[in-house]
Write a protein that holds these residues in place. Sequence first.
Motif, PDB file in Angstrom:
ATOM      1  N   ARG A 151       0.811  -1.203   0.000  1.00 24.73           N
ATOM      2  CA  ARG A 151       0.000   0.000   0.000  1.00 24.73           C
ATOM      3  C   ARG A 151       0.851   1.263   0.000  1.00 24.73           C
ATOM      4  O   ARG A 151       0.575   2.222  -0.723  1.00 24.73           O
ATOM      5  CB  ARG A 151      -0.922   0.000   1.221  1.00 24.73           C
ATOM      6  N   ASP A 152       1.929   1.296   0.808  1.00 23.82           N
ATOM      7  CA  ASP A 152       2.744   2.510   0.867  1.00 23.82           C
ATOM      8  C   ASP A 152       3.493   2.737  -0.432  1.00 23.82           C
ATOM      9  O   ASP A 152       3.836   3.855  -0.786  1.00 23.82           O
ATOM     10  CB  ASP A 152       3.726   2.429   2.035  1.00 23.82           C
ATOM     11  N   GLU A 153       3.764   1.652  -1.203  1.00 21.18           N
ATOM     12  CA  GLU A 153       4.463   1.805  -2.469  1.00 21.18           C
ATOM     13  C   GLU A 153       3.535   2.366  -3.543  1.00 21.18           C
ATOM     14  O   GLU A 153       3.956   3.103  -4.417  1.00 21.18           O
ATOM     15  CB  GLU A 153       5.023   0.459  -2.930  1.00 21.18           C
ATOM     16  N   ARG A 154       2.248   2.020  -3.481  1.00 22.85           N
ATOM     17  CA  ARG A 154       1.312   2.469  -4.492  1.00 22.85           C
ATOM     18  C   ARG A 154       1.035   3.959  -4.404  1.00 22.85           C
ATOM     19  O   ARG A 154       0.576   4.574  -5.352  1.00 22.85           O
ATOM     20  CB  ARG A 154      -0.001   1.689  -4.367  1.00 22.85           C
ATOM     21  N   ARG A 155       1.330   4.531  -3.239  1.00 21.26           N
ATOM     22  CA  ARG A 155       1.084   5.959  -3.073  1.00 21.26           C
ATOM     23  C   ARG A 155       2.119   6.806  -3.785  1.00 21.26           C
ATOM     24  O   ARG A 155       1.915   7.983  -4.015  1.00 21.26           O
ATOM     25  CB  ARG A 155       1.071   6.309  -1.576  1.00 21.26           C
ATOM     26  N   LYS A 156       3.257   6.222  -4.118  1.00 23.62           N
ATOM     27  CA  LYS A 156       4.325   6.956  -4.752  1.00 23.62           C
ATOM     28  C   LYS A 156       4.318   6.717  -6.255  1.00 23.62           C
ATOM     29  O   LYS A 156       4.049   5.618  -6.723  1.00 23.62           O
ATOM     30  CB  LYS A 156       5.681   6.505  -4.176  1.00 23.62           C
ATOM     31  N   PHE A 157       4.636   7.784  -6.999  1.00 19.83           N
ATOM     32  CA  PHE A 157       4.750   7.622  -8.438  1.00 19.83           C
ATOM     33  C   PHE A 157       6.046   6.878  -8.702  1.00 19.83           C
ATOM     34  O   PHE A 157       7.120   7.299  -8.254  1.00 19.83           O
ATOM     35  CB  PHE A 157       4.767   8.984  -9.119  1.00 19.83           C
ATOM     36  N   PRO A 158       6.003   5.753  -9.404  1.00 23.81           N
ATOM     37  CA  PRO A 158       7.204   4.928  -9.575  1.00 23.81           C
ATOM     38  C   PRO A 158       8.289   5.628 -10.388  1.00 23.81           C
ATOM     39  O   PRO A 158       7.989   6.316 -11.373  1.00 23.81           O
ATOM     40  CB  PRO A 158       6.670   3.691 -10.309  1.00 23.81           C
ATOM     41  N   TYR A 159       9.512   5.426 -10.001  1.00 24.46           N
ATOM     42  CA  TYR A 159      10.637   6.065 -10.670  1.00 24.46           C
ATOM     43  C   TYR A 159      10.720   5.634 -12.133  1.00 24.46           C
ATOM     44  O   TYR A 159      11.110   6.410 -13.007  1.00 24.46           O
ATOM     45  CB  TYR A 159      11.951   5.691  -9.963  1.00 24.46           C
ATOM     46  N   TYR A 160      10.337   4.379 -12.416  1.00 25.84           N
ATOM     47  CA  TYR A 160      10.494   3.846 -13.764  1.00 25.84           C
ATOM     48  C   TYR A 160       9.452   4.396 -14.744  1.00 25.84           C
ATOM     49  O   TYR A 160       9.521   4.097 -15.935  1.00 25.84           O
ATOM     50  CB  TYR A 160      10.435   2.314 -13.745  1.00 25.84           C
ATOM     51  N   GLY A 161       8.504   5.195 -14.255  1.00 25.37           N
ATOM     52  CA  GLY A 161       7.528   5.790 -15.151  1.00 25.37           C
ATOM     53  C   GLY A 161       7.909   7.172 -15.635  1.00 25.37           C
ATOM     54  O   GLY A 161       7.288   7.701 -16.568  1.00 25.37           O
ATOM     55  N   ILE A 162       8.933   7.764 -15.025  1.00 23.55           N
ATOM     56  CA  ILE A 162       9.293   9.144 -15.350  1.00 23.55           C
ATOM     57  C   ILE A 162       9.997   9.252 -16.699  1.00 23.55           C
ATOM     58  O   ILE A 162       9.600  10.040 -17.567  1.00 23.55           O
ATOM     59  CB  ILE A 162      10.178   9.741 -14.245  1.00 23.55           C
ATOM     60  N   LEU A 163      11.049   8.462 -16.900  1.00 25.81           N
ATOM     61  CA  LEU A 163      11.809   8.545 -18.147  1.00 25.81           C
ATOM     62  C   LEU A 163      10.966   8.181 -19.370  1.00 25.81           C
ATOM     63  O   LEU A 163      11.065   8.861 -20.405  1.00 25.81           O
ATOM     64  CB  LEU A 163      13.056   7.661 -18.068  1.00 25.81           C
ATOM     65  N   PRO A 164      10.128   7.136 -19.312  1.00 22.77           N
ATOM     66  CA  PRO A 164       9.270   6.853 -20.468  1.00 22.77           C
ATOM     67  C   PRO A 164       8.364   8.015 -20.842  1.00 22.77           C
ATOM     68  O   PRO A 164       8.137   8.273 -22.034  1.00 22.77           O
ATOM     69  CB  PRO A 164       8.451   5.641 -19.999  1.00 22.77           C
ATOM     70  N   LEU A 165       7.850   8.731 -19.852  1.00 26.55           N
ATOM     71  CA  LEU A 165       7.028   9.908 -20.139  1.00 26.55           C
ATOM     72  C   LEU A 165       7.835  10.975 -20.867  1.00 26.55           C
ATOM     73  O   LEU A 165       7.371  11.571 -21.850  1.00 26.55           O
ATOM     74  CB  LEU A 165       6.466  10.486 -18.839  1.00 26.55           C
ATOM     75  N   GLU A 183       2.447  -1.238 -13.161  1.00 22.23           N
ATOM     76  CA  GLU A 183       3.583  -2.126 -12.952  1.00 22.23           C
ATOM     77  C   GLU A 183       4.567  -2.018 -14.119  1.00 22.23           C
ATOM     78  O   GLU A 183       4.203  -1.604 -15.214  1.00 22.23           O
ATOM     79  CB  GLU A 183       3.126  -3.567 -12.781  1.00 22.23           C
ATOM     80  N   LYS A 184       5.802  -2.405 -13.857  1.00 24.63           N
ATOM     81  CA  LYS A 184       6.866  -2.214 -14.842  1.00 24.63           C
ATOM     82  C   LYS A 184       6.534  -2.812 -16.205  1.00 24.63           C
ATOM     83  O   LYS A 184       6.753  -2.181 -17.245  1.00 24.63           O
ATOM     84  CB  LYS A 184       8.177  -2.829 -14.339  1.00 24.63           C
ATOM     85  N   GLU A 185       6.050  -4.050 -16.218  1.00 23.38           N
ATOM     86  CA  GLU A 185       5.806  -4.718 -17.487  1.00 23.38           C
ATOM     87  C   GLU A 185       4.829  -3.928 -18.355  1.00 23.38           C
ATOM     88  O   GLU A 185       5.000  -3.820 -19.568  1.00 23.38           O
ATOM     89  CB  GLU A 185       5.274  -6.136 -17.245  1.00 23.38           C
ATOM     90  N   PHE A 186       3.802  -3.389 -17.706  1.00 20.86           N
ATOM     91  CA  PHE A 186       2.821  -2.598 -18.450  1.00 20.86           C
ATOM     92  C   PHE A 186       3.455  -1.302 -18.949  1.00 20.86           C
ATOM     93  O   PHE A 186       3.233  -0.899 -20.097  1.00 20.86           O
ATOM     94  CB  PHE A 186       1.609  -2.279 -17.571  1.00 20.86           C
ATOM     95  N   VAL A 187       4.211  -0.645 -18.092  1.00 23.35           N
ATOM     96  CA  VAL A 187       4.849   0.624 -18.467  1.00 23.35           C
ATOM     97  C   VAL A 187       5.775   0.418 -19.647  1.00 23.35           C
ATOM     98  O   VAL A 187       5.739   1.187 -20.622  1.00 23.35           O
ATOM     99  CB  VAL A 187       5.629   1.222 -17.276  1.00 23.35           C
ATOM    100  N   TRP A 188       6.596  -0.625 -19.614  1.00 22.63           N
ATOM    101  CA  TRP A 188       7.535  -0.867 -20.713  1.00 22.63           C
ATOM    102  C   TRP A 188       6.774  -1.133 -22.008  1.00 22.63           C
ATOM    103  O   TRP A 188       7.119  -0.589 -23.067  1.00 22.63           O
ATOM    104  CB  TRP A 188       8.432  -2.065 -20.404  1.00 22.63           C
ATOM    105  N   ARG A 189       5.749  -1.976 -21.922  1.00 23.18           N
ATOM    106  CA  ARG A 189       4.992  -2.304 -23.131  1.00 23.18           C
ATOM    107  C   ARG A 189       4.270  -1.066 -23.685  1.00 23.18           C
ATOM    108  O   ARG A 189       4.333  -0.797 -24.887  1.00 23.18           O
ATOM    109  CB  ARG A 189       3.965  -3.409 -22.843  1.00 23.18           C
TER     110      ARG A 189
END
Length: 224
Positions: A3-17, A79-85
């Motif tokens: 739960r505490d992890e879902r509150r944060k915007f994941p680091y791996y989503g920033i560069l793809p954006l 999740e990472k797999e979705f973000v990468w795809r």
Amino acid sequence: MKRDERRKFPYYGILPLILTLTANFIAYFGTRPFTSSWKHYNIETVLDQQIPVIPWTIVIYFGCYLVWIVNYLIAASREKEFVWRFFAADVLARLVCMAFYLLLPTTNVRPSIPEQGFWNHMLALLYQMDAADNLFPSIHCLNSWFCYIAVRGRREIPRWYQRFSFWAALAVFVSTLTTKQHVIADVIGGALLAEVTWQIAGRTHLGAWYGMILERRRWKRRAE
């Protein structure tokens, strides 16, 4: 995810954006200095000519930017797999757009807009801001269908918002036609390109490769 992890915007989503925004800028604006003096093709059909100009639909044409921001942030927070795809498909789609803008520059004939009326004035302003080129495939429609893909079939996304994203995409398709920014082929091409690249990224290792490249880049920078 905890739960505490879902509150944060994941680091791996920033560069793809960031890369998606960069690819979009290069595809749409970066090609114009090269193609401005080239022959442009008008792929308007008789059916396109029957579609009326509805100036107030410019609200939808501009309002979709809000949906783009929200849904792309949703996509980048999964999740990472979705973000990468998702973002591998998105960047691939931008590259295909750039190829079309360079190899098959298109244009259309915009109608004369009466000077009276607020919506007429706004539509005329849009025509001044945005040249009638880089039309096929439509990035407006491409983005909107990707926004639907970002939430489609996701259990954590309320069904009402999934339906909203679908109908919002269709509304954008219509608005590109009723503002005479695009023709039917542009709409079909943009939506189809988004879906095809999404399927390619899911049926191949493209998403995994994209993620691997970005992850290696991140750890390399941290090591430096």
